[in-house]
Design an enzyme around this catalytic site. Structure first.
Site, PDB file in Angstrom:
ATOM      1  N   GLU A 140      25.599 -58.104 -10.050  1.00  0.00           N
ATOM      2  CA  GLU A 140      26.996 -57.959  -9.653  1.00  0.00           C
ATOM      3  C   GLU A 140      27.151 -56.472  -9.333  1.00  0.00           C
ATOM      4  O   GLU A 140      26.896 -55.624 -10.194  1.00  0.00           O
ATOM      5  CB  GLU A 140      27.869 -58.377 -10.837  1.00  0.00           C
ATOM      6  N   ASP A 164      39.896 -51.528 -14.063  1.00  0.00           N
ATOM      7  CA  ASP A 164      38.750 -50.950 -14.735  1.00  0.00           C
ATOM      8  C   ASP A 164      39.139 -49.930 -15.783  1.00  0.00           C
ATOM      9  O   ASP A 164      40.008 -49.099 -15.571  1.00  0.00           O
ATOM     10  CB  ASP A 164      37.819 -50.292 -13.712  1.00  0.00           C
TER      11      ASP A 164
END
EC number: 4.2.1.20
Length: 273
Positions: A56, A67
């Protein structure tokens, strides 16, 4: 003949092979170009050679909403090293050439796709050998323009099944996604400080009912026991991002130590599948 079959085909082949082995998938996440494009390629080699079943990969982006500080750090290091989207596509093409069977997924934000033009982005991704694209800030309900472009270029659209999703959303995720389903183990930002509890059996059984693509559990997966628990609960495997990137952050100035630590971590996580 369209490329569709080949691209989700890599996921199908990988999951089928793991099933015959009675194991799940371990899928690490890293940001392309972190801490530099050259070292990024060595990092990816290390992950694959030590047991990663798929990758990924992120494009560096300076404002990642979902994030935590660890992944933000990766974005900033990669951008500081001069990593552009063009450089990312070049890295991807190199990875694909080296590992023809490996499923390669992108995890990124809509702005990066818009900047290229949606169709042009997916065309470049297809040329580079990408199998799937997950756009973190586009919910399944708003995903049509991206999914259409993805499918036109033989790329699997990946969707997040959130931990608080109702049946309607899970049904939509199951019907819309291809390749795999990204199952969030908790809502919030990515990071390893909060343990990923796995009360996900209920969502997993619903996804199974809706015939969803194989679910991979992500968010907060930092140790082997969590990988084992995810697979035991019915997931097809686990994705680990912040824990991998933390190792890069810690050893970014010592290549030998960095690659050794990543190798150890990957082997331990894979052994838990």
């Amino acid at each position: 003949m369209s490329d569709t079959s080949t691209n989700t085909g890599r996921y199908q082949a990988t999951f089928a092979k793991l099933k015959t082995e009675g194991r799940g998938a371990f899928v690490p996440f890293v940001t392309l170009g972190d801490p530099s494009p050259v070292l990024s390629l060595k990092i990816i080699d290390t992950l694959v050679q030590n047991g990663a079943d798929a990758l990924e990969l992120g494009f560096p982006f300076s404002d990642p909403l979902a994030d935590g500080p660890v992944i933000q750090g990766a974005n900033l290091r990669s951008l500081a090293a001069g990593t552009t989207p063009t450089a990312c596509f070049e890295l991807l093409a190199q990875v694909r050439a080296k590992y023809p069977e490996l499923p390669i997924g992108l995890l990124l934000y809509a702005n990066l796709v818009f900047a290229n033009g949606i169709d042009a982005f997916y065309a470049k991704a297809q040329q580079a050998g990408v199998d799937s694209v997950l756009i973190a800030d586009v919910p399944v309900e708003e995903s049509a323009p991206f999914s259409e472009a993805a499918k036109a270029h033989g790329i699997a659209p990946i969707f997040i099944a959130p931990p608080n999703a109702d049946s309607e959303t899970l049904a939509l995720v199951s019907a819309s996604g291809e390749g795999y389903t990204y199952l969030l183990s908790r809502a919030g930002v990515t990071g390893t400080d909060t343990k990923a509890g796995v009360p996900v059996e209920e969502i997993l059984s619903k996804l199974k009912t809706f015939n969803a693509p194989p679910p991979l559990l992500g968010f907060g997966i930092a140790e082997p026991a969590q990988v084992t628990a995810a697979i035991k609960a019915g997931a097809a495997g686990a994705i680990s991002g912040s824990a991998v990137v933390k190792i890069i952050e810690t050893h970014q100035h010592d290549e030998a130590k960095l690659l050794a630590a990543l190798g150890d971590f990957t082997r331990a996580m894979k052994a838990a599948t």
